[in-house]
Design a protein around this motif. Sequence first.
Motif, mmCIF file in Angstrom:
data_model
loop_
_atom_site.group_PDB
_atom_site.id
_atom_site.type_symbol
_atom_site.label_atom_id
_atom_site.label_comp_id
_atom_site.label_asym_id
_atom_site.label_seq_id
_atom_site.Cartn_x
_atom_site.Cartn_y
_atom_site.Cartn_z
ATOM 1 N N TYR A 132 0.805 -1.226 0.000
ATOM 2 C CA TYR A 132 0.000 0.000 0.000
ATOM 3 C C TYR A 132 0.837 1.275 0.000
ATOM 4 C CZ TYR A 132 -3.232 -3.616 1.512
ATOM 5 O OH TYR A 132 -3.960 -4.770 1.594
ATOM 6 N N MET A 133 2.147 1.170 -0.143
ATOM 7 C CA MET A 133 3.016 2.336 -0.092
ATOM 8 C C MET A 133 2.746 3.392 -1.169
ATOM 9 S SD MET A 133 4.945 2.727 2.445
ATOM 10 C CE MET A 133 5.557 1.848 3.879
ATOM 11 N N PRO A 134 2.186 3.031 -2.335
ATOM 12 C CA PRO A 134 1.869 4.094 -3.302
ATOM 13 C C PRO A 134 0.848 5.104 -2.788
ATOM 14 C CG PRO A 134 1.976 1.984 -4.419
ATOM 15 C CD PRO A 134 2.047 1.693 -2.950
ATOM 16 N N SER A 135 0.081 4.739 -1.768
ATOM 17 C CA SER A 135 -0.928 5.640 -1.204
ATOM 18 C C SER A 135 -0.277 6.621 -0.234
ATOM 19 C CB SER A 135 -2.009 4.839 -0.475
ATOM 20 O OG SER A 135 -2.815 5.679 0.320
ATOM 21 N N LYS A 136 -0.423 7.911 -0.492
ATOM 22 C CA LYS A 136 0.140 8.928 0.396
ATOM 23 C C LYS A 136 -0.522 8.895 1.759
ATOM 24 C CE LYS A 136 1.399 13.811 0.615
ATOM 25 N NZ LYS A 136 1.363 15.125 -0.096
ATOM 26 N N LEU A 137 -1.834 8.650 1.777
ATOM 27 C CA LEU A 137 -2.540 8.564 3.054
ATOM 28 C C LEU A 137 -2.005 7.411 3.884
ATOM 29 C CD1 LEU A 137 -4.721 9.281 5.078
ATOM 30 C CD2 LEU A 137 -6.369 7.984 3.711
ATOM 31 N N PHE A 138 -1.764 6.271 3.265
ATOM 32 C CA PHE A 138 -1.217 5.126 3.993
ATOM 33 C C PHE A 138 0.149 5.472 4.579
ATOM 34 C CE2 PHE A 138 1.245 1.212 4.367
ATOM 35 C CZ PHE A 138 0.382 0.398 5.086
ATOM 36 N N ARG A 139 0.977 6.144 3.798
ATOM 37 C CA ARG A 139 2.313 6.503 4.285
ATOM 38 C C ARG A 139 2.237 7.442 5.479
ATOM 39 N NH1 ARG A 139 3.195 7.209 -1.305
ATOM 40 N NH2 ARG A 139 3.467 9.465 -1.074
ATOM 41 N N LYS A 140 1.304 8.404 5.453
ATOM 42 C CA LYS A 140 1.151 9.344 6.567
ATOM 43 C C LYS A 140 0.589 8.636 7.799
ATOM 44 C CE LYS A 140 2.686 13.029 4.570
ATOM 45 N NZ LYS A 140 3.944 13.673 5.038
ATOM 46 N N GLN A 141 -0.373 7.737 7.585
ATOM 47 C CA GLN A 141 -0.905 6.960 8.708
ATOM 48 C C GLN A 141 0.198 6.121 9.341
ATOM 49 O OE1 GLN A 141 -4.198 4.911 6.690
ATOM 50 N NE2 GLN A 141 -5.607 5.903 8.105
ATOM 51 N N LEU A 142 0.973 5.470 8.497
ATOM 52 C CA LEU A 142 2.043 4.604 8.989
ATOM 53 C C LEU A 142 3.096 5.400 9.743
ATOM 54 C CD1 LEU A 142 3.167 1.750 9.075
ATOM 55 C CD2 LEU A 142 4.307 2.199 6.890
ATOM 56 N N ASN A 193 -7.351 14.610 5.446
ATOM 57 C CA ASN A 193 -7.000 13.410 6.203
ATOM 58 C C ASN A 193 -5.484 13.267 6.292
ATOM 59 O OD1 ASN A 193 -7.923 11.294 7.735
ATOM 60 N ND2 ASN A 193 -8.430 9.986 6.019
ATOM 61 N N ILE A 194 -4.829 13.430 5.172
ATOM 62 C CA ILE A 194 -3.365 13.352 5.116
ATOM 63 C C ILE A 194 -2.743 14.427 6.013
ATOM 64 C CG2 ILE A 194 -1.369 13.735 3.610
ATOM 65 C CD1 ILE A 194 -3.077 12.458 1.349
ATOM 66 N N LYS A 195 -3.282 15.638 5.905
ATOM 67 C CA LYS A 195 -2.749 16.768 6.685
ATOM 68 C C LYS A 195 -2.914 16.536 8.179
ATOM 69 C CE LYS A 195 -3.017 21.806 7.029
ATOM 70 N NZ LYS A 195 -3.716 23.025 6.529
ATOM 71 N N ARG A 196 -4.056 15.998 8.608
ATOM 72 C CA ARG A 196 -4.316 15.783 10.032
ATOM 73 C C ARG A 196 -3.342 14.766 10.639
ATOM 74 N NH1 ARG A 196 -6.331 19.799 9.191
ATOM 75 N NH2 ARG A 196 -8.524 20.378 9.271
ATOM 76 N N TYR A 197 -3.038 13.709 9.903
ATOM 77 C CA TYR A 197 -2.078 12.720 10.409
ATOM 78 C C TYR A 197 -0.688 13.341 10.563
ATOM 79 C CZ TYR A 197 -5.056 8.603 10.413
ATOM 80 O OH TYR A 197 -6.035 7.687 10.723
ATOM 81 N N GLN A 198 -0.338 14.187 9.622
ATOM 82 C CA GLN A 198 0.953 14.866 9.701
ATOM 83 C C GLN A 198 0.991 15.800 10.904
ATOM 84 O OE1 GLN A 198 2.224 16.404 5.945
ATOM 85 N NE2 GLN A 198 3.841 17.665 6.814
#
Length: 206
Positions: A25-35, A140-145
């Motif tokens: 799932y690494m191509p997903s930016k959201l997955f990378r930020k969650q991880l 969503n991506i921003k909030r995880y960051q």
Amino acid sequence: ALPILINCKSLKVKGSFPIEAEKLYMPSKLFRKQLAFISVCYDNYVILSAGHGIVKPHQKIIPYNIALKSGARIKTSTILSAEQRKIWAEKVINDPVWKDYDEIYFFISNTYLNPIKKIIKVFPNKKIFRIKQQVNMGLNIKRYQEALEHFKVTGKIDLNIISTHKPSKHPEIPRWYFHPIHGKFFGYARYLVKKFPAVDERNLYR
């Protein structure tokens, strides 16, 4: 160690050979930020996969083209039927991973949460916390960051940063969109994508 649950993503590594779930799932930016957030703040996590059920990060699985539900960002050839989702949910709920923990944190979207809500009744003595996700992918991506940065500065986990909706400083206004084939559309971009899910999203915005 608390088990953290995150759902799989539509963007995946393409191929037909087994690959570690975390890498798939690494191509997903959201997955990378969650991880990035979860790996720093917690000790353990598992992935809720539409194709394989519960999988561990380093468990090797075969790439798949399956989704629980159709959507604008889902480019897949197989959408599970209602009966298939029911079977999938039972498999997830009966997975032995839940028996080892008293608290479980769900960092998952409604698409993945709704089929397995029954888990709360199956394990009445467990504390199950659902961290609400932002509807907008970019937010969503921003909030995880932001949550990760907060933890690095304070040493404290603040899940409200992820789940709290903040009014946009530059809210979207409805506008006209024109497409050479699909014609005119007036409204918000989020509804544009829903109305024409078969069309590439970037071309729609153009």
